[in-house]
Motif scaffolding. Structure first.
Motif, PDB file in Angstrom:
ATOM      1  N   TYR A 138      39.785   8.810  -7.354  1.00 49.84           N
ATOM      2  CA  TYR A 138      39.188   9.903  -6.586  1.00 49.84           C
ATOM      3  C   TYR A 138      40.084  11.123  -6.490  1.00 49.84           C
ATOM      4  O   TYR A 138      39.625  12.225  -6.276  1.00 49.84           O
ATOM      5  CB  TYR A 138      38.827   9.423  -5.173  1.00 49.84           C
ATOM      6  CG  TYR A 138      37.890   8.252  -5.227  1.00 49.84           C
ATOM      7  CD1 TYR A 138      36.667   8.366  -5.887  1.00 49.84           C
ATOM      8  CD2 TYR A 138      38.236   7.036  -4.671  1.00 49.84           C
ATOM      9  CE1 TYR A 138      35.822   7.289  -5.968  1.00 49.84           C
ATOM     10  CE2 TYR A 138      37.381   5.948  -4.742  1.00 49.84           C
ATOM     11  CZ  TYR A 138      36.177   6.086  -5.393  1.00 49.84           C
ATOM     12  OH  TYR A 138      35.336   5.026  -5.488  1.00 49.84           O
ATOM     13  N   TRP A 142      32.475   7.330  -9.249  1.00 51.79           N
ATOM     14  CA  TRP A 142      32.443   6.065  -9.957  1.00 51.79           C
ATOM     15  C   TRP A 142      32.194   4.961  -8.965  1.00 51.79           C
ATOM     16  O   TRP A 142      32.758   4.972  -7.877  1.00 51.79           O
ATOM     17  CB  TRP A 142      33.789   5.807 -10.630  1.00 51.79           C
ATOM     18  CG  TRP A 142      33.884   6.425 -11.977  1.00 51.79           C
ATOM     19  CD1 TRP A 142      32.865   6.855 -12.756  1.00 51.79           C
ATOM     20  CD2 TRP A 142      35.088   6.684 -12.689  1.00 51.79           C
ATOM     21  NE1 TRP A 142      33.364   7.361 -13.920  1.00 51.79           N
ATOM     22  CE2 TRP A 142      34.714   7.263 -13.903  1.00 51.79           C
ATOM     23  CE3 TRP A 142      36.437   6.468 -12.416  1.00 51.79           C
ATOM     24  CZ2 TRP A 142      35.648   7.640 -14.859  1.00 51.79           C
ATOM     25  CZ3 TRP A 142      37.363   6.838 -13.361  1.00 51.79           C
ATOM     26  CH2 TRP A 142      36.970   7.423 -14.574  1.00 51.79           C
ATOM     27  N   ARG A 143      31.383   4.025  -9.344  1.00 50.83           N
ATOM     28  CA  ARG A 143      31.125   2.923  -8.419  1.00 50.83           C
ATOM     29  C   ARG A 143      31.725   1.624  -8.902  1.00 50.83           C
ATOM     30  O   ARG A 143      32.066   1.489 -10.078  1.00 50.83           O
ATOM     31  CB  ARG A 143      29.633   2.776  -8.220  1.00 50.83           C
ATOM     32  CG  ARG A 143      29.175   3.994  -7.458  1.00 50.83           C
ATOM     33  CD  ARG A 143      27.729   4.096  -7.244  1.00 50.83           C
ATOM     34  NE  ARG A 143      27.462   5.521  -7.219  1.00 50.83           N
ATOM     35  CZ  ARG A 143      26.956   6.159  -6.195  1.00 50.83           C
ATOM     36  NH1 ARG A 143      26.610   5.531  -5.142  1.00 50.83           N
ATOM     37  NH2 ARG A 143      26.780   7.445  -6.237  1.00 50.83           N
ATOM     38  N   VAL A 170      34.719   1.002 -11.963  1.00 50.63           N
ATOM     39  CA  VAL A 170      36.110   1.258 -11.629  1.00 50.63           C
ATOM     40  C   VAL A 170      37.012   0.249 -12.325  1.00 50.63           C
ATOM     41  O   VAL A 170      38.014   0.599 -12.949  1.00 50.63           O
ATOM     42  CB  VAL A 170      36.302   1.175 -10.095  1.00 50.63           C
ATOM     43  CG1 VAL A 170      37.752   1.145  -9.723  1.00 50.63           C
ATOM     44  CG2 VAL A 170      35.607   2.343  -9.428  1.00 50.63           C
ATOM     45  N   ALA A 214      37.297   0.687  -4.154  1.00 50.67           N
ATOM     46  CA  ALA A 214      38.028   1.151  -5.326  1.00 50.67           C
ATOM     47  C   ALA A 214      39.439   0.562  -5.356  1.00 50.67           C
ATOM     48  O   ALA A 214      39.876   0.017  -6.375  1.00 50.67           O
ATOM     49  CB  ALA A 214      38.081   2.674  -5.334  1.00 50.67           C
ATOM     50  N   THR A 233      39.185  -3.235  -6.118  1.00 51.16           N
ATOM     51  CA  THR A 233      38.845  -3.571  -7.498  1.00 51.16           C
ATOM     52  C   THR A 233      40.002  -3.263  -8.440  1.00 51.16           C
ATOM     53  O   THR A 233      40.322  -4.048  -9.328  1.00 51.16           O
ATOM     54  CB  THR A 233      37.605  -2.769  -7.960  1.00 51.16           C
ATOM     55  OG1 THR A 233      36.597  -2.924  -6.978  1.00 51.16           O
ATOM     56  CG2 THR A 233      37.100  -3.261  -9.291  1.00 51.16           C
TER      57      THR A 233
END
Ligand SMILES: Nc1ncnc2c1ncn2[C@@H]1O[C@H](COP(=O)(O)OP(=O)(O)OP(=O)(O)O)[C@@H](O)[C@H]1O
Ligand SMILES: [Mg+2]
Length: 346
Positions: free
Chosen positions: A134, A180-181, A185, A215, A218
Motif C-alpha cells: 500500500y 490489491w486483495r 497479495v 495484507a 498474508t
C-alpha cells in the motif's frame, strides 16, 4: 505445568479421520508453557475449517483439565508440506528477516533500509524487498532515479549502497494507489521473489505493510521468515499497537527477534541537551510484553528525514545515527546465531 504433561494430554486427542492421536501423527508443531498458561501450535493435515474447529475444541478441553485455570491457547500454522507450496524465498538466501509495526509511520521503512545498508557494509550480500503493497517507499528513499532492468524473464534489482533492492513501488508508480486483495497479495510477493534475479544472498530484509490486517498477515506467511523485528515509537499508544502485532506473529508461529524503538529522543545540535519528544518507555514496554530483546533505540535525526526525501541514504561519515543501525545489524546477526545454536541443541 510441565511440558511433558501437556504432551501427554495431547496424545489423548485423536484425529477422527485417521484414528491416530495428533502427537504421534506429527500434527503438533510446538508447545510453549509460559507463566499463566500454555500455547499449542498445531499443523493439521487437511485443514478444513470444520477440522480446525474440532481440533481447537478437543485440545482446549484436554488442556483445560490440566492447566489449573491457566490460559489455554490453540493456534494453527500451515503444515510443512503446504508451506512448501505457499512459501517462497529466493533460491539462495541465508536469512530472511521482516520489519513489522503496529502503527504506520513509525519508521519501519527507514529501519529496513538502514539495517540493509549496515549489513552490506559488514560485507554481507544483502537484498531488500519492499513488500509494503500500500505504501511502497524504499525505492524512493534509496534512489528515485534507480530503474529496474530485465534480462530474459528475470528482473535485475538495482544496487544501492551495496543493497539489491526490489520494491512493489517500481510497478505501481508514485501516484496510482494499488488496490490489491487477499489472495493476489500472496501471489504478488511470491512472483516478486521468483522473478527477481537475487543472485546469492546472505540476508534478505523485508519491509512489511503496517498493522495486523490481511495484507501484513498474508505477506508474512508467503515467505519463510527466520523472524520479524517490531518497530515502535516511544508513546504508549504505539507500544500497545505493537503488542498486537507481536501476538499476531506469535499466533502464526513466526519468531519475534526483538524490538527497535525509533524516534526515541532528540539531541539538540546547539547545546547537546537530550529531549524525549514522544515520551519514553514504548520500546521497553513492547519488548517486555513480548519477552524479547530491545535491539536498538534510534534518535530522531532531521538528517534522516531529509536524506529519505532526497533519496540518498546517509553514510556513517555523514551522520552518527548510522552507527546506531550498525549496532542493530550486529545484534540481529548474533540473535539469529543464538537461535541457530539452540536449534542445533534441540
Ligand atoms: N529516526 C528518525 N528521525 C527522523 N526522521 C525519521 C526517523 N525515522 C523515520 N523518519 C521519517 O519519518 C517518516 C516515516 O518513516 P518511514 O516511512 O520509515 O515509516 P514507516 O513505518 O515505513 O511508514 P509507513 O507505515 O507509512 O510505511 C519518513 O519521512 C522518515 O524519513
Ligand atoms: Mg514504510
Amino acid at each position: 505445568l510441565e511440558k511433558n504433561e501437556v504432551l501427554r494430554a495431547l496424545s489423548a486427542v485423536k484425529d477422527p479421520d485417521s484414528g491416530k492421536d495428533i502427537l504421534s501423527s506429527g500434527q503438533v508443531r510446538s508447545v510453549n508453557v509460559e507463566t499463566g498458561g500454555v500455547q499449542v501450535i498445531l499443523s493439521i493435515v487437511n485443514p478444513t475449517p470444520e477440522r480446525l474447529e474440532r481440533f481447537r475444541e478437543s485440545v482446549t478441553q484436554e488442556l483445560a483439565r490440566i492447566s489449573q485455570g491457566g490460559r489455554v491457547q490453540v493456534d494453527f500454522a500451515p503444515a510443512a508440506s503446504e508451506q512448501h507450496l505457499s512459501q517462497t524465498n529466493p533460491s539462495k538466501v541465508g536469512h530472511v528477516v521482516a520489519l513489522a509495526s503496529g502503527k504506520g509511520g513509525v519508521g519501519k521503512s527507514t529501519v529496513s533500509i538502514y539495517l540493509a545498508t549496515s549489513l552490506a557494509r559488514m560485507g554481507l550480500s544483502v537484498g531488500l524487498l519492499d513488500a509494503d503493497i500500500y505504501g511502497a517507499s524504499a525505492h524512493l528513499m534509496l534512489g528515485p532515479e534507480s530503474k529496474l532492468e530485465a534480462r530474459g524473464n528475470m528482473l535485475i534489482p538495482p544496487r544501492i549502497q551495496g543493497v539489491k533492492i526490489m520494491s512493489m513501488g517500481y510497478f505501481s508508480g508514485t501516484e496510482t494507489p494499488v488496490i490489491w486483495r487477499g489472495p493476489l497479495v500472496g501471489k504478488a510477493v511470491r512472483d516478486f521473489i521468483t522473478l527477481t534475479d537475487w543472485g546469492e544472498l546472505d540476508f534478505l530484509v523485508v519491509d512489511l505493510p503496517p498493522g495486523t490486517g490481511d495484507a501484513a498477515l498474508t505477506l508474512a506467511q508467503s515467505l519463510k521468515l527466520d523472524g520479524v523485528i517490531l518497530v515502535t515509537t516511544p508513546q504508549e499508544a504505539a507500544a500497545q499497537v505493537a503488542a498486537k502485532s507481536f501476538y499476531m506473529f506469535k499466533r502464526l508461529g513466526i519468531p519475534v527477534l526483538g524490538v527497535v524503538e525509533n524516534m526515541s529522543y532528540f539531541v539538540c545540535p546547539k547545546c547537546g541537551e537530550k529531549t524525549e519528544i514522544f515520551g519514553s518507555g514504548g520500546g521497553e514496554r513492547t519488548s517486555e510484553r513480548a519477552g524479547v530483546q530491545l535491539l536498538a533505540k534510534v534518535p530522531l535525526a532531521p538528517e534522516l528525514t531529509y536524506s529519505s526525501d532526497m533519496g540518498e541514504p546517509l553514510t556513517p561519515e555523514q551522520s552518527n545515527v548510522v552507527s546506531e543501525f550498525d549496532r542493530l545489524a550486529k545484534s540481529v546477526l548474533s540473535r539469529l546465531q543464538a537461535d541457530k545454536d539452540s536449534a542445533a541443541v534441540l
